[in-house]
Design a protein around this motif. Structure first.
Motif, PDB file in Angstrom:
ATOM      1  N   LEU A 109      16.903   3.672  23.501  1.00  0.00           N
ATOM      2  CA  LEU A 109      16.447   4.421  24.666  1.00  0.00           C
ATOM      3  C   LEU A 109      15.881   5.785  24.268  1.00  0.00           C
ATOM      4  N   THR A 110      16.454   6.408  23.239  1.00  0.00           N
ATOM      5  CA  THR A 110      15.964   7.729  22.839  1.00  0.00           C
ATOM      6  C   THR A 110      14.508   7.674  22.370  1.00  0.00           C
ATOM      7  N   ALA A 113      17.055  13.882  24.093  1.00  0.00           N
ATOM      8  CA  ALA A 113      17.149  12.445  24.334  1.00  0.00           C
ATOM      9  C   ALA A 113      18.547  11.927  24.002  1.00  0.00           C
ATOM     10  N   LEU A 114      19.168  12.485  22.964  1.00  0.00           N
ATOM     11  CA  LEU A 114      20.516  12.061  22.570  1.00  0.00           C
ATOM     12  C   LEU A 114      21.569  12.502  23.583  1.00  0.00           C
ATOM     13  N   ALA A 115      21.231  13.490  24.412  1.00  0.00           N
ATOM     14  CA  ALA A 115      22.183  13.980  25.418  1.00  0.00           C
ATOM     15  C   ALA A 115      21.966  13.336  26.782  1.00  0.00           C
ATOM     16  N   TRP A 149      20.814  19.264  29.331  1.00  0.00           N
ATOM     17  CA  TRP A 149      21.607  19.432  28.121  1.00  0.00           C
ATOM     18  C   TRP A 149      20.879  18.926  26.890  1.00  0.00           C
ATOM     19  N   GLN A 150      21.344  19.384  25.743  1.00  0.00           N
ATOM     20  CA  GLN A 150      20.927  18.826  24.467  1.00  0.00           C
ATOM     21  C   GLN A 150      22.164  18.762  23.568  1.00  0.00           C
ATOM     22  N   THR A 168      32.229  21.420  21.502  1.00  0.00           N
ATOM     23  CA  THR A 168      31.259  21.226  22.577  1.00  0.00           C
ATOM     24  C   THR A 168      30.066  20.462  22.030  1.00  0.00           C
ATOM     25  N   ALA A 169      30.030  19.158  22.312  1.00  0.00           N
ATOM     26  CA  ALA A 169      28.959  18.313  21.775  1.00  0.00           C
ATOM     27  C   ALA A 169      27.631  18.571  22.479  1.00  0.00           C
ATOM     28  N   PHE A 170      27.682  19.009  23.737  1.00  0.00           N
ATOM     29  CA  PHE A 170      26.459  19.230  24.505  1.00  0.00           C
ATOM     30  C   PHE A 170      26.343  20.702  24.905  1.00  0.00           C
ATOM     31  N   VAL A 171      25.154  21.239  24.750  1.00  0.00           N
ATOM     32  CA  VAL A 171      24.915  22.661  25.025  1.00  0.00           C
ATOM     33  C   VAL A 171      23.683  22.804  25.918  1.00  0.00           C
TER      34      VAL A 171
END
Length: 220
Positions: A147-148, A162-164, A179-180, A192-195
């Motif tokens: 999908l990415t 795309a990964l987020a 987010w990314q 924190t995996a997403f920022v």
């Protein structure tokens, strides 16, 4: 009658003999900046500044050197966007301003150097993957990343965006990107995996249209 001249700082020629690549590294090490900004600056210094000007001494740098440098990385193989070049030249100017303050050079040769957005190079169509090539990449990439590929190709998202992607990003006919993935996401100590998106704060977002084929990829 005495002439009104602008006083110049006294400099030690030996201090100005320091190579730009050494000064750039020292300057970067002293900066208190975010991780993402530091990574971008270090990449620019390593990939562009040092190969072209790194061996020159601070005192040996001329304004012409830096003007040519800015034009070269914009128009030639590097192909950086005018806005990116201008942002990085602000960094170079700050780096050399620090050398003025440190009494290594008398004047800052990078001050005010900018690239006009009107001079943007044409896009090389041969470098843009065709729909068939995009499908081929998606077919052979690991399934969890399929999908990415389409999110990047069809909506212009960065890989980290795309990964987020998640279902909450989906709207009717468009995607809301908030987010990314963090640059530290792969590390065991990452909390924190997403920022928030680059150059945005938490809560800000951007909307991008989603073509029907993107919707079809999201569904499964």
């Amino acid at each position: 009658m005495e002439k009104n001249t602008r006083a110049r700082p006294c400099v030690d020629p030996a201090r100005g003999a320091l190579p730009l690549q050494v000064w750039a590294q020292e300057w970067l090490e002293r900066r208190v900046i975010g991780e993402s900004t530091r990574r971008n600056y270090e990449g620019f210094v390593r990939n562009h500044l040092v190969p072209r000007l790194g061996s020159k001494s601070l005192v040996g740098l001329s304004r012409r050197d830096l003007e040519k440098f800015a034009k070269d990385i914009h128009r030639c193989g590097a192909g950086l966007a005018a806005s990116t070049v201008n942002d990085r030249m602000v960094m170079v100017a700050a780096m050399l301003e620090a050398a003025v303050i440190d009494k290594r050079i008398q004047e800052n040769p990078a001050r005010g150097i900018r690239i006009s957005r009107r001079d943007a190079p044409a896009v090389d169509e041969d470098e843009i993957p065709t729909p068939g090539e995009v499908d081929l990449i998606a077919k052979h990439i690991a399934p969890q990343y399929r999908l990415t590929v389409y999110l990047q190709s069809g909506t212009g998202q960065r890989p980290s965006e795309a990964l987020a992607f998640s279902t909450e990003s989906r709207r009717s006919g468009f995607l809301r990107i908030r987010w990314q993935t963090s640059a530290k996401a792969h590390r065991p100590d990452c909390r924190t995996a997403f920022v928030p998106l680059r150059n945005r704060v938490e809560g800000e977002y951007r909307d991008v249209p989603a073509a029907p084929f993107i919707e079809q990829e999201i569904d499964p």
